[in-house]
Design an enzyme around this catalytic site. Structure first.
Site, short mmCIF file in Angstrom:
data_model
loop_
_atom_site.label_atom_id
_atom_site.label_comp_id
_atom_site.label_asym_id
_atom_site.label_seq_id
_atom_site.Cartn_x
_atom_site.Cartn_y
_atom_site.Cartn_z
N THR A 35 0.61 -1.38 0.14
CA THR A 35 0.02 0.09 0.24
C THR A 35 1.21 1.11 0.00
O THR A 35 0.01 2.46 0.03
CB THR A 35 -1.08 -0.08 1.78
OG1 THR A 35 -0.16 0.01 2.40
CG2 THR A 35 -1.82 -1.07 1.17
N SER A 67 31.58 -6.45 6.06
CA SER A 67 30.67 -7.21 6.90
C SER A 67 31.27 -8.44 7.30
O SER A 67 31.43 -9.62 6.80
CB SER A 67 29.71 -7.39 5.45
OG SER A 67 28.66 -7.92 6.31
N SER A 125 15.55 -11.47 3.91
CA SER A 125 14.23 -11.86 4.71
C SER A 125 12.84 -11.67 4.33
O SER A 125 12.09 -12.07 4.88
CB SER A 125 14.69 -11.93 6.04
OG SER A 125 14.61 -10.97 6.25
N LEU A 127 12.58 -8.85 6.23
CA LEU A 127 12.99 -7.73 7.13
C LEU A 127 13.53 -6.57 6.90
O LEU A 127 13.85 -5.67 7.91
CB LEU A 127 12.79 -8.62 8.52
CG LEU A 127 12.73 -9.90 8.65
CD1 LEU A 127 12.60 -10.91 10.28
CD2 LEU A 127 10.72 -9.21 9.14
N GLU A 163 17.42 4.38 -2.51
CA GLU A 163 16.95 2.62 -3.02
C GLU A 163 16.03 3.21 -4.56
O GLU A 163 16.80 2.01 -5.65
CB GLU A 163 15.72 2.49 -2.24
CG GLU A 163 15.97 1.54 -1.42
CD GLU A 163 16.78 -0.01 -1.47
OE1 GLU A 163 16.35 -0.33 -2.31
OE2 GLU A 163 16.77 -0.41 -0.51
N ASP A 175 9.29 0.83 4.43
CA ASP A 175 10.68 0.12 5.88
C ASP A 175 11.55 1.52 6.18
O ASP A 175 12.18 1.35 7.42
CB ASP A 175 11.44 -0.48 4.87
CG ASP A 175 11.27 -1.65 3.73
OD1 ASP A 175 9.78 -1.73 4.46
OD2 ASP A 175 11.19 -2.32 2.77
#
EC number: 2.7.1.6
Length: 389
Positions: A35, A67, A125, A127, A163, A175
């Protein structure tokens, strides 16, 4: 953990200089999926899992990235004089994209830095590990380089800009907003059409939020995410010929049913129907949660998944297996996929005393049907991105 990461930083880059530490959470969206780019409402919360970072400014124009999660990649390097996406740069395209964005927004970064991160969000994932890295980099740049006049909402918008324009993912704002603006024990009721928001306390006495990671890997850029967004934009353009709206989120269910015949394909009609109905579900979900009706909130979560499965077609065998199995477990209030779909995670609310059997039963059935394991996380709602004290 902080001292271990600082020690690792010194091993990788050498000692000396002022080290600064930051944290940016992952996020889970409780309801309101797909949405956010349709001018609708979302209801995410920040989690206590996320991305931890150690940073140190340099005096030259080199950027170095490491990382702990991907040690085989070694130290990745970049230059402030060449801010563009590079395939060989891997995950470091996210922090580089944020550096580029700061420059585009009038805050050029004048010296390089060394960066080490450790993420506790399962990779790919759903998330929001990429947005977590974006927001981690943003709060670090703002703090280390003394950038003034940039709020947490600005940082969220910077993340979306990066992004969209650097990393090539046509995402909405949810997000980044949830990660930058998160508040412990609260979800954020956000109107993505104008960024009006309110914090809504999540009171789940005797209940827990459980994330199930399908372990089906996906990448947003090469998924059908952009295709779904394009379908909605086309449906919106068709509807705008017969009704004065700026976004699909402007419509009620009744208005949609009245005007839906203007949409020229059955597939686009279903995509738009999901966007409209999911937005209205999200509004109702926040109302019932405020009234303390967690059971109705759970029913709305379930309906959200059905819509994502049937109208938006972004679930797939893995997520459907997790949700279908969850619905059959004792103590489950509601369960649905969360994130973009095509893999990733589900979110379930269940009674605390049912958590152990839920994980055992759903995990067993999932592995039998899919052929590999799911991972489960009992999560807490935490604060947004900032300095890691």
């Amino acid at each position: 953990m902080k001292q271990e990461l600082i020690q690792k930083f010194n091993e990788i880059y050498g000692e000396g200089g002022e080290l600064k530490t930051y944290f940016a959470p992952g996020r889970v969206n409780l309801i309101g999926e797909h949405t956010d780019y349709n001018g609708g409402h979302v209801f995410p919360c920040a989690l206590t899992i996320g991305t931890f970072g150690v940073f140190r400014k340099r005096t030259d124009r080199t950027m170095r990235f490491y990382s702990v999660n991907f040690p085989k990649a070694g130290v990745l390097t970049g230059s402030l004089d060449e801010l563009k996406p590079r395939k060989e740069a891997g995950w470091s395209n996210y922090p580089v994209g944020m550096v580029w964005t700061f420059g585009e927004k009038g805050h050029p970064i004048d010296t390089g830095f060394d960066m080490l991160i450790y993420g506790t969000i399962p990779d790919a994932s759903g998330l929001s590990s990429s947005s977590s890295v974006h927001m981690l980099t943003a709060v670090a740049l703002r703090d280390m380089y003394g950038v003034e006049g940039v709020s947490n909402i600005d940082i969220a918008l910077y993340g979306q800009f990066a992004e969209n324009n650097f990393n090539g993912v046509n995402c909405g704002i949810m997000d980044q907003f949830a990660i930058s603006m998160g508040k412990k024990d609260n979800a954020i009721y956000l109107d993505t059409s104008n960024l009006e928001y309110e914090y809504a306390p999540i009171k789940l006495e005797g209940m827990k939020i459980v994330i199930a990671c399908s372990n089906k890997k996906r990448g947003l850029g090469d998924s059908k995410y952009n295709e779904r967004r394009a379908e909605c934009e086309e449906a919106l353009a068709e509807l705008q010929k017969v009704v004065d709206i700026k976004a699909l989120g402007d419509l009620t269910e009744e208005e949609f049913e009245k005007y839906k015949s203007a949409i020229g394909s059955e597939v686009r009609m279903r995509r738009a129907r999901h966007a409209v109905y999911e937005n209205q579900r999200t509004k109702r979900a926040v109302e019932v949660l405020k009234a303390g009706d967690v059971a109705e909130f759970g029913r709305l979560m379930n309906a959200s998944h059905v819509s994502l499965r049937d109208d938006y077609e972004v679930t797939g065998k893995e997520l459907d297996t997790l949700v279908d199995t969850a619905w059959k477990q004792d103590g489950v209030i509601g369960s649905r996929m969360t994130g973009a779909g095509f893999g990733g995670c589900t979110v379930s609310i269940l009674k605390e005393d049912a958590v152990k059997s839920f994980i055992e039963n759903v995990g067993k059935i999932y592995e039998e049907k899919i052929g590999y394991k799911a991972d489960f996380y009992v999560v807490e709602i935490g604060d947004g991105a900032g300095i890691w004290e």
